[in-house]
Design a protein around this motif. Sequence first.
Motif, mmCIF file in Angstrom:
data_model
loop_
_atom_site.group_PDB
_atom_site.id
_atom_site.type_symbol
_atom_site.label_atom_id
_atom_site.label_comp_id
_atom_site.label_asym_id
_atom_site.label_seq_id
_atom_site.Cartn_x
_atom_site.Cartn_y
_atom_site.Cartn_z
ATOM 1 N N PHE A 158 0.995 -1.172 0.153
ATOM 2 C CA PHE A 158 -0.097 -0.205 -0.146
ATOM 3 C C PHE A 158 0.839 1.334 0.052
ATOM 4 C CE2 PHE A 158 -4.229 -1.701 1.869
ATOM 5 C CZ PHE A 158 -4.257 -2.499 0.987
ATOM 6 N N LEU A 159 2.073 1.139 -0.286
ATOM 7 C CA LEU A 159 3.042 2.449 -0.143
ATOM 8 C C LEU A 159 2.579 3.416 -1.178
ATOM 9 C CD1 LEU A 159 5.614 3.208 1.299
ATOM 10 C CD2 LEU A 159 7.068 2.385 -0.729
ATOM 11 N N SER A 160 1.955 3.044 -2.230
ATOM 12 C CA SER A 160 1.559 4.116 -3.108
ATOM 13 C C SER A 160 0.304 5.018 -2.742
ATOM 14 C CB SER A 160 1.061 3.530 -4.314
ATOM 15 O OG SER A 160 -0.100 2.470 -4.293
ATOM 16 N N LEU A 161 -0.168 4.727 -1.478
ATOM 17 C CA LEU A 161 -1.288 5.473 -0.988
ATOM 18 C C LEU A 161 -0.466 6.791 -0.562
ATOM 19 C CD1 LEU A 161 -2.932 3.384 1.700
ATOM 20 C CD2 LEU A 161 -4.043 4.505 -0.166
ATOM 21 N N THR A 169 6.619 8.708 -1.763
ATOM 22 C CA THR A 169 7.859 7.990 -1.171
ATOM 23 C C THR A 169 8.186 6.544 -2.126
ATOM 24 O OG1 THR A 169 6.348 6.429 -0.038
ATOM 25 C CG2 THR A 169 7.397 8.319 1.129
ATOM 26 N N ASP A 170 8.036 6.934 -3.200
ATOM 27 C CA ASP A 170 8.617 6.095 -4.425
ATOM 28 C C ASP A 170 10.000 6.515 -4.549
ATOM 29 O OD1 ASP A 170 8.307 8.210 -5.928
ATOM 30 O OD2 ASP A 170 6.789 7.542 -7.175
ATOM 31 N N GLU A 171 10.497 6.000 -5.679
ATOM 32 C CA GLU A 171 11.949 6.124 -5.971
ATOM 33 C C GLU A 171 12.165 7.696 -6.279
ATOM 34 O OE1 GLU A 171 10.080 5.549 -9.994
ATOM 35 O OE2 GLU A 171 9.979 4.559 -7.899
ATOM 36 N N ARG A 172 11.039 8.486 -6.708
ATOM 37 C CA ARG A 172 11.421 9.791 -7.244
ATOM 38 C C ARG A 172 11.709 10.666 -5.663
ATOM 39 N NH1 ARG A 172 5.907 10.668 -10.446
ATOM 40 N NH2 ARG A 172 5.634 8.885 -9.149
ATOM 41 N N ILE A 173 11.009 10.456 -4.593
ATOM 42 C CA ILE A 173 11.452 11.183 -3.350
ATOM 43 C C ILE A 173 12.544 10.625 -2.767
ATOM 44 C CG2 ILE A 173 10.040 9.838 -1.813
ATOM 45 C CD1 ILE A 173 9.349 12.247 -0.442
ATOM 46 N N LEU A 174 12.975 9.364 -2.951
ATOM 47 C CA LEU A 174 14.012 8.744 -2.325
ATOM 48 C C LEU A 174 15.406 9.317 -3.268
ATOM 49 C CD1 LEU A 174 13.348 5.014 -1.616
ATOM 50 C CD2 LEU A 174 14.080 6.889 0.014
ATOM 51 N N ASP A 175 15.227 9.286 -4.437
ATOM 52 C CA ASP A 175 16.188 9.825 -5.430
ATOM 53 C C ASP A 175 16.355 11.269 -5.204
ATOM 54 O OD1 ASP A 175 18.267 9.631 -7.377
ATOM 55 O OD2 ASP A 175 16.733 10.269 -8.916
ATOM 56 N N PHE A 176 15.304 11.985 -5.287
ATOM 57 C CA PHE A 176 15.299 13.471 -5.319
ATOM 58 C C PHE A 176 15.995 13.884 -4.022
ATOM 59 C CE2 PHE A 176 14.443 17.896 -6.285
ATOM 60 C CZ PHE A 176 13.866 18.222 -4.821
ATOM 61 N N GLY A 223 -0.696 15.733 9.178
ATOM 62 C CA GLY A 223 -1.917 15.918 7.805
ATOM 63 C C GLY A 223 -2.297 14.596 7.858
ATOM 64 N N LEU A 224 -2.605 13.990 6.497
ATOM 65 C CA LEU A 224 -3.265 12.855 6.012
ATOM 66 C C LEU A 224 -2.076 11.722 5.967
ATOM 67 C CD1 LEU A 224 -5.498 14.083 3.089
ATOM 68 C CD2 LEU A 224 -6.016 13.259 5.457
ATOM 69 N N VAL A 225 -0.837 11.965 5.800
ATOM 70 C CA VAL A 225 0.433 11.072 5.903
ATOM 71 C C VAL A 225 0.291 10.204 7.130
ATOM 72 C CG1 VAL A 225 2.862 10.879 5.891
ATOM 73 C CG2 VAL A 225 1.523 12.967 4.389
ATOM 74 N N ARG A 226 -0.160 10.551 8.194
ATOM 75 C CA ARG A 226 -0.051 9.678 9.355
ATOM 76 C C ARG A 226 -1.328 8.431 9.169
ATOM 77 N NH1 ARG A 226 0.770 11.925 15.253
ATOM 78 N NH2 ARG A 226 2.572 12.581 14.286
ATOM 79 N N PRO A 227 -2.371 8.579 9.093
ATOM 80 C CA PRO A 227 -3.183 7.799 8.797
ATOM 81 C C PRO A 227 -2.880 6.947 7.670
ATOM 82 C CG PRO A 227 -4.288 9.712 8.358
ATOM 83 C CD PRO A 227 -3.000 10.121 8.829
ATOM 84 N N ALA A 228 -2.211 7.406 6.639
ATOM 85 C CA ALA A 228 -1.809 6.584 5.425
ATOM 86 C C ALA A 228 -0.805 5.570 5.822
ATOM 87 C CB ALA A 228 -1.092 7.409 4.301
ATOM 88 N N ARG A 233 1.610 0.245 7.226
ATOM 89 C CA ARG A 233 2.045 -0.559 8.240
ATOM 90 C C ARG A 233 1.345 -1.844 8.532
ATOM 91 N NH1 ARG A 233 4.377 -3.881 9.992
ATOM 92 N NH2 ARG A 233 5.639 -4.137 11.997
ATOM 93 N N SER A 234 0.023 -1.654 8.366
ATOM 94 C CA SER A 234 -0.927 -2.782 8.735
ATOM 95 C C SER A 234 -0.787 -3.673 7.811
ATOM 96 C CB SER A 234 -2.341 -2.410 8.560
ATOM 97 O OG SER A 234 -2.622 -2.140 7.427
ATOM 98 N N THR A 235 -0.114 -3.404 6.471
ATOM 99 C CA THR A 235 0.173 -4.588 5.332
ATOM 100 C C THR A 235 1.495 -4.864 5.035
ATOM 101 O OG1 THR A 235 0.392 -2.708 3.757
ATOM 102 C CG2 THR A 235 -1.771 -3.219 3.985
ATOM 103 N N GLU A 236 2.373 -4.295 5.928
ATOM 104 C CA GLU A 236 3.824 -4.749 5.822
ATOM 105 C C GLU A 236 4.030 -6.082 6.861
ATOM 106 O OE1 GLU A 236 6.256 -0.667 4.821
ATOM 107 O OE2 GLU A 236 6.172 -1.402 7.096
ATOM 108 N N SER A 237 5.139 -6.640 6.472
ATOM 109 C CA SER A 237 5.425 -7.977 7.056
ATOM 110 C C SER A 237 5.963 -7.668 8.491
ATOM 111 C CB SER A 237 6.266 -8.898 6.345
ATOM 112 O OG SER A 237 6.631 -10.023 7.175
ATOM 113 N N ASP A 238 5.681 -8.407 9.767
ATOM 114 C CA ASP A 238 6.391 -8.450 10.916
ATOM 115 C C ASP A 238 7.557 -9.252 11.107
ATOM 116 O OD1 ASP A 238 4.581 -6.458 12.173
ATOM 117 O OD2 ASP A 238 3.089 -8.017 12.298
#
Length: 261
Positions: A158-161, A169-176, A223-228, A233-238
């Motif tokens: 769900f990272l694309s949220l 937070t895709d490769e563009r923000i990391l690269d930029f 803002g809206l980032v925190r609930p996203a 996190r709920s979909t990521e592996s533990d």
Amino acid sequence: MPANNIDDVVDGLADIVREAGHTGDRVGYFAALYRQVTVEVRAAIHGGRFEDGARMDRFDTLFGNRYFDAYDAWRRDRSGPRCWRETFGLLDDADTVIVQHLILGVNAHINLDLAVAAAQTGPGKAVHALRHDFLLINDILTRVVLAVQDSLDVLSPFLSLLDKVGARTDERILDFSVRQSREEAWHNAVLLAGQSEEQREATIERLDVRAAVLARLIARPGGLVRPALHLIRSTESDDVPAVIAHLDRAMEQASAARRTG
């Protein structure tokens, strides 16, 4: 023990990744990313891509030792630079998502350590001779970041949220963010290289404070980032060891995909 050359840096990072995989320590997330960058830099040195390979070996060793020193200080008594304390302090936070751990490490290592290591490698006016090779590393970072992004797409479905709420937070923000931070680090390296010891201490303190503030913003966005982030996190592996292993194979997986693509 401090690293004496880039081989020692690679080995030291591999040890951290290996131990983190055994113990389930999230410190292995950034260490896996950093190990792959260092392996690629070493390959570029051996391949003669840099103007001065020996100088880049020294530079990477100084750079790596700053990470090792911060990590050792944290493990010893929770001390070390502010920005690294902010970063390591979130390793046990179950709500922090994988990409946050990666960006927190990038923030501390580039916004503080990189300028210091570059200035030590080229003190005074000698720092300007480092510029060409310094910029070449951007290409290496881009390749590794793209590979890690492929891993993140698998690990964080769900990272694309975050795109939808305006916090890419895709490769563009990391690269930029890496390129932007490295450009700032270069200007700070030139500044540090020409300063007296007293002035350098004050500048390093300022850089550390700034990077620590950024770390807090990365860790606790508004803002809206925190609930996203909570949904992501709920979909990521533990399974922390599995996540570390997946991240640590990012470049290998990217190479295999290119061969079969």
